[in-house]
Structures are given as structure tokens and as C-alpha cells.
Design an enzyme around this catalytic site. Structure first.
Site, PDB file in Angstrom:
ATOM      1  N   SER A 256       0.840  -1.192   0.000  1.00  0.00           N
ATOM      2  CA  SER A 256       0.000   0.000   0.000  1.00  0.00           C
ATOM      3  C   SER A 256       0.873   1.240   0.000  1.00  0.00           C
ATOM      4  O   SER A 256       2.009   1.208   0.474  1.00  0.00           O
ATOM      5  CB  SER A 256      -0.910   0.011   1.216  1.00  0.00           C
ATOM      6  OG  SER A 256      -0.200   0.547   2.307  1.00  0.00           O
ATOM      7  N   LYS A 257       0.312   2.311  -0.529  1.00  0.00           N
ATOM      8  CA  LYS A 257       1.108   3.521  -0.684  1.00  0.00           C
ATOM      9  C   LYS A 257       1.515   4.138   0.651  1.00  0.00           C
ATOM     10  O   LYS A 257       2.420   4.952   0.708  1.00  0.00           O
ATOM     11  CB  LYS A 257       0.362   4.539  -1.543  1.00  0.00           C
ATOM     12  CG  LYS A 257      -0.862   5.135  -0.897  1.00  0.00           C
ATOM     13  CD  LYS A 257      -1.405   6.268  -1.756  1.00  0.00           C
ATOM     14  CE  LYS A 257      -2.589   6.916  -1.058  1.00  0.00           C
ATOM     15  NZ  LYS A 257      -3.210   7.961  -1.832  1.00  0.00           N
ATOM     16  N   ARG A 258       0.847   3.756   1.720  1.00  0.00           N
ATOM     17  CA  ARG A 258       1.220   4.304   3.026  1.00  0.00           C
ATOM     18  C   ARG A 258       2.601   3.789   3.446  1.00  0.00           C
ATOM     19  O   ARG A 258       3.334   4.467   4.135  1.00  0.00           O
ATOM     20  CB  ARG A 258       0.214   3.897   4.102  1.00  0.00           C
ATOM     21  CG  ARG A 258      -1.182   4.292   3.800  1.00  0.00           C
ATOM     22  CD  ARG A 258      -1.658   5.490   4.632  1.00  0.00           C
ATOM     23  NE  ARG A 258      -2.859   6.022   4.046  1.00  0.00           N
ATOM     24  CZ  ARG A 258      -2.931   7.149   3.356  1.00  0.00           C
ATOM     25  NH1 ARG A 258      -1.857   7.912   3.194  1.00  0.00           N
ATOM     26  NH2 ARG A 258      -4.049   7.561   2.821  1.00  0.00           N
ATOM     27  N   LYS A 259       2.894   2.552   3.052  1.00  0.00           N
ATOM     28  CA  LYS A 259       4.128   1.936   3.544  1.00  0.00           C
ATOM     29  C   LYS A 259       5.317   2.139   2.625  1.00  0.00           C
ATOM     30  O   LYS A 259       6.433   2.388   3.061  1.00  0.00           O
ATOM     31  CB  LYS A 259       3.904   0.437   3.711  1.00  0.00           C
ATOM     32  CG  LYS A 259       2.981   0.115   4.848  1.00  0.00           C
ATOM     33  CD  LYS A 259       3.386  -1.201   5.460  1.00  0.00           C
ATOM     34  CE  LYS A 259       2.637  -1.421   6.755  1.00  0.00           C
ATOM     35  NZ  LYS A 259       2.175  -2.785   6.865  1.00  0.00           N
ATOM     36  N   ARG A 471       8.889   9.957   3.571  1.00  0.00           N
ATOM     37  CA  ARG A 471       8.733   8.666   4.257  1.00  0.00           C
ATOM     38  C   ARG A 471      10.063   8.200   4.842  1.00  0.00           C
ATOM     39  O   ARG A 471      10.140   7.693   5.946  1.00  0.00           O
ATOM     40  CB  ARG A 471       8.222   7.610   3.270  1.00  0.00           C
ATOM     41  CG  ARG A 471       6.700   7.479   3.234  1.00  0.00           C
ATOM     42  CD  ARG A 471       6.282   6.217   2.495  1.00  0.00           C
ATOM     43  NE  ARG A 471       6.737   6.234   1.122  1.00  0.00           N
ATOM     44  CZ  ARG A 471       5.992   6.588   0.083  1.00  0.00           C
ATOM     45  NH1 ARG A 471       4.728   6.922   0.261  1.00  0.00           N
ATOM     46  NH2 ARG A 471       6.472   6.597  -1.137  1.00  0.00           N
TER      47      ARG A 471
END
Ligand code: GLU
Length: 483
Positions: A256-259, A471
């Protein structure tokens, strides 16, 4: 003897954001299968969910798939016998088909208000949380009266009330869901727009799709889809749900783009060659045979057999992708290598974007490489940077950077003006002084105190790389050292 169906497969991405690596993965398997079978590969853009559609997303999806060399035979940009291929241009067809089902008694108008639906939901307990079928058996005179009185309604599909709804999956065999767990799905919304289920099935049928090869996450929609095919009396396509790509972490969570980066734009910007990425995706759920890891799309087509996909969650390991890319890079000859640098890294476009930012800052060209390095590199070294201004804690800076990251995730108009606006608004919301806000951010994004104007630099570095750096800095020990 039954005539063999012509193989026609499709991908049906929704333009809701950056072109996702999962889309490329599903595209590759559809593409290879179509070529193997001498069939057609179709691109249909499922853009009927206007609330989720993002500007420029459809263009980016098409560009990145072309970059990967996975071109479609029919699609929005090239037409075809079943045009239009943009779902929002087919709404009259979806409406017509929903009404056909009402006429044949397979679907019905539902007048329930949102408030009523919420009340129903609040009272429900146990497994089933869905519509209570309140309008399913309304008399047709009442329905006509209410409709002609101007009352708003959705159209719902009559799902079976008892038994199971089942379908055959090419890789997984028979899948059956108890009817009591299935809701009377909305097909047409109050505003006349179709839902995904209706539009997807109607378009697949009208486009003569023979095999639906898509990600595992759509398995739960398939019972609704097969019920729809039956309601229309249509022949169903073969369903094949591909395993989801997973992170290499211990729990093998879904990517997922969050990670971590999942945008095709990121991998292109990082300097991954399209043939390496395609090869890598070909290893997800499939193997060439023997120990051979490196193969071209043509070789894959030659050997491909859809039924040999293995379902153990394929791991999307960027380390392995980088290794593969290195193999491909070493195979480039001098001309190809230089051409890549000229076209992708030091392109006219990239240098043209940097030029206004460095023109005044570079006294002699010998300084150019040093002063512009952060436009070209991927990850930065934060070790010796003073990321925490006096009077602030690591947690303050983490809160600030992660808050901005969340906002930038949603910013699809990537230009300095809009970036500026997002930053100013965020800064005011969290009541940070400009100095405390912009210096750590400048260091996180460019790795240097003396970079050109920040928002302008961020525009040039690009959305994907900026988010990647934020990130990374958030994970860095400077911001995470135990105190
Ligand atoms: N629009 C869906 C998506 O975004 C299509 C799913 C399917 O292939 O049926 O992936």
C-alpha cells in the site's frame, strides 16, 4: 460443437490516483494471456465514480503502461469496435440495462432514504449488515406513482435469498458464498450513475470479454456479478483472480502507498528500466521454469499458461527488483546506456525545469553537478543534518512531516503554487513558525540548507520522490532516537 469463444481480456482501472504497480501487474498477465491465445487486450477506464476520480490520472495510467510496452488493441485513445472505452461515456447503456432488469422483475426501485438505511444498520447485529429489502416487493402501481411524483430512487438487484451463490475461479476452483451474506446490491444510484458492479458487468458483456483476469480483492464482488449475468441471461466470462502483491515483511501485508512506493511514476523516476520492471512483475505468481529469473515478455508469452499461476502471495521485494534492474543495466551497450541517460535522466525536460532554479546560483558550470544533485538522486543522506530546530523535539518534527505527507498524498495537481498553498495552510493549522517548518522540510526534501525555493524545487523533484523522501526521513534514526 460449441464454438470456441474469441479470447478478449481487459483491464479496467479506475483513474483514482497515481498509476499503481498492481495495475501494471494485472495488465501484464492480461496482455501475455491475450498474446498467447491470439486474442485481444482491451483498456477500459472505469471513471464513473466521479467523487474519486483524480485529474490527470487516466493520462498517467495510459502513459505508464505504454512506457512498460504493454499496449492495448482497443482503448479510449485508439477506439475499437466496442467504443467508447471510457465508462463515463457509456452511462446511457448502464441506465438502459438497469431498467431492463426492473422490467424483467430481476431488480427493483428502492426509495429508502439514507436516514432509514442508517437506522436499519444501527439496529442490525450479527453477521449480516445490509439492506433489509424493504422495497423489494412494492406493488408496481405504487412504484410508478412514487416515481412519477418525482421521488428519488436507486435500483437494486434482487439477490437470491436462500442457498448459495457460487462461481468457478480458474485458479481457485468453486467459490460459494451463502446467500444470507449477500445484500441486494445497488446497481444504479439516485443520481443516475451506475455502480461499479452494474457498469463493470454490462461493459464486459457488451465488449465481449471472455476472461476476467483481475486482482484477488474483487473476489467478493464476483457473486454479485454472476447474479447479474444470470439475471440478464448472459454467458459468463471465465473468472481468474490473481493473488495480491505483498510486502516482504513478516506478516506479508498487502502493498500500500502508506508503507512504500507503489506508483509506476516512482519506479520510472528511480531509474528502473521498463523491461526490468515487467520481468519482475512476471515473477509475481508465475515462474519461467528452471532457475531462470530473467526473461523478456516475448519469452514469457511463449511459455505462459494461465492455470499455472501459484496463489501463495507473491512478494513485491524492491531489493529483488533493483537486483534485476542491475542485470538489465549491465546488458545495455554504450549507445543504449547514453540514450537512457539523455532521454530519462538528463532529458531536455528535466534540465529545462532545473534551469530557472539554478541559473542565478551557479557561477561556473563546475558547480552545477553539486548544486543540482538532489534533483537527480533518489534517497538522501540525513545523517549529519540538523533536522530538529532549537526549541523543538523530534516528535514535533515527525508530526509536522507526517502531517504534510498525508496532505501531499492527496495533492494531485503537482505545481509549486498548490504545493505552497498546502504547506502554508498546514503550517498555520499546526501553529508552526515558518523557520521551524521550512528548514527541516527543506533538509528532508533536498538534503541541503541552501537549496532553491522549496515549493519550486519540490515541483521539479516530483510528487513521488518528495513523498518517498518524506517517508524515509520519518524512519531515520535522527527523528527516532530514544531520548
Ligand atoms: N475498476 C476496477 C479497478 O479499479 C476494476 C476491477 C475489475 O477488473 O473488475 O480495478
Amino acid at each position: 460443437m460449441k464454438k470456441e469463444r474469441e479470447v478478449r481480456v481487459r483491464i479496467a482501472p479506475s483513474p483514482t490516483g497515481d498509476p499503481h504497480v498492481g495495475t501494471a501487474y494485472i495488465t501484464l498477465f492480461n496482455y501475455v494471456f491475450a498474446k498467447k491465445m491470439g486474442g485481444k487486450f482491451i483498456l477500459r477506464l472505469e471513471d464513473t465514480d466521479q467523487a474519486r476520480a483524480k485529474p490527470a490520472s487516466d493520462k498517467m495510467i495510459m502513459e505508464s503502461l505504454k512506457w512498460l510496452g504493454l499496449e492495448w488493441d482497443e482503448g479510449p485513445d485508439r477506439g475499437g469496435p466496442y467504443a467508447p472505452y471510457r465508462q463515463s461515456e457509456r452511462i446511457d447503456l448502464h441506465q438502459k440495462h438497469a431498467k431492463m432488469l426492473v422490467a424483467s422483475g430481476k431488480a427493483y426501485y428502492c426509495f429508502c432514504s439514507t436516514e432509514r438505511l442508517e437506522e436499519v444498520r444501527a439496529k442490525q447485529s450479527g453477521q449480516f449488515t445490509g439492506y433489509d429489502r424493504h422495497c423489494r416487493d412494492l406493488k408496481s402501481e405504487e412504484v410508478s406513482k412514487r416515481l412519477s411524483g418525482g421521488e428519488g430512487a436507486v435500483i437494486r438487484l434482487k439477490m437470491p435469498i436462500e442457498g448459495v451463490v457460487g462461481f468457478d475461479d480458474l485458479l481457485r476452483g468453486r467459490i460459494e458464498i451463502p446467500a444470507e451474506r449477500l445484500d441486494d446490491t445497488v446497481l444504479l444510484k439516485r443520481d443516475g450513475f451506475p455502480t461499479y458492479h452494474l457498469a463493470n458487468v454490462v461493459d464486459d458483456y457488451l465488449m465481449k470479454i471472455s476472461h476476467v483476469i483481475r486482482a484477488e480483492e474483487w473476489i467478493s464482488s464476483a457473486p454479485k456479478h454472476v447474479t447479474l449475468y444470470d439475471a440478464f441471461g448472459w454467458e459468463k466470462p471465465v473468472f481468474c483472480h490473481m493473488p495480491l502483491l505483498r510486502n516482504p515483511d513478516a506478516n506479508k501485508t498487502k502493498i500500500s502507498k502508506r508503507k512504500s512506493p507503489v506508483s509506476l511514476n516512482y519506479f520510472r523516476r528511480k531509474g528502473i528500466l521498463p523491461q526490468a520492471l515487467v520481468n519482475f512483475l512476471g515473477l509475481m505468481g508465475w515462474s519461467f521454469g528452471g532457475d531462470q529469473d530473467i526473461f523478456s515478455v516475448e519469452q514469457m508469452i511463449e511459455k505462459f499458461d494461465l492455470s499455472q499461476i501459484h496463489l501463495g502471495g507473491p512478494v513485491f521485494d524492491v531489493g529483488k527488483l533493483t537486483w534485476l534492474n542491475h542485470q538489465y543495466l549491465q546488458k545495455l551497450n554504450k549507445t543504449e546506456y547514453i540514450a537512457h541517460l539523455r532521454n530519462e535522466v538528463f532529458s531536455e525536460e528535466a534540465l529545462g525545469a532545473i534551469y530557472p532554479l539554478l541559473r542565478e546560483r551557479v557561477e561556473c558550470f563546475e558547480q552545477f553537478v553539486d548544486k543540482s544533485n538532489f534533483f537527480f538522486t533518489g534517497s538522501l543522506d540525513y545523517t549529519n543534518l540538523d533536522l530538529i530546530p532549537k526549541g523543538r523535539t523530534a516528535d514535533d518534527i515527525k508530526m509536522m512531516l507526517s502531517g504534510l505527507l498525508e496532505r501531499l498524498d492527496e495533492l494531485y495537481t503537482w505545481n509549486s503554487k498548490d504545493i505552497h498553498e498546502v504547506m502554508d495552510k498546514h503550517m498555520a493549522e499546526i501553529a508552526f513558525k515558518a523557520k521551524d517548518y521550512f528548514m527541516p522540510l527543506r533538509l528532508a526534501v533536498s538534503g541541503r540548507k541552501d537549496s532553491p525555493p522549496l515549493a519550486e524545487s519540490m515541483e521539479v523533484i516530483g510528487r513521488e520522490m518528495v513523498r518517498h523522501r518524506l517517508r524515509e526521513v520519518l524512519k531515520h534514526k535522527i527523528l527516532n532516537a530514544a531520548v
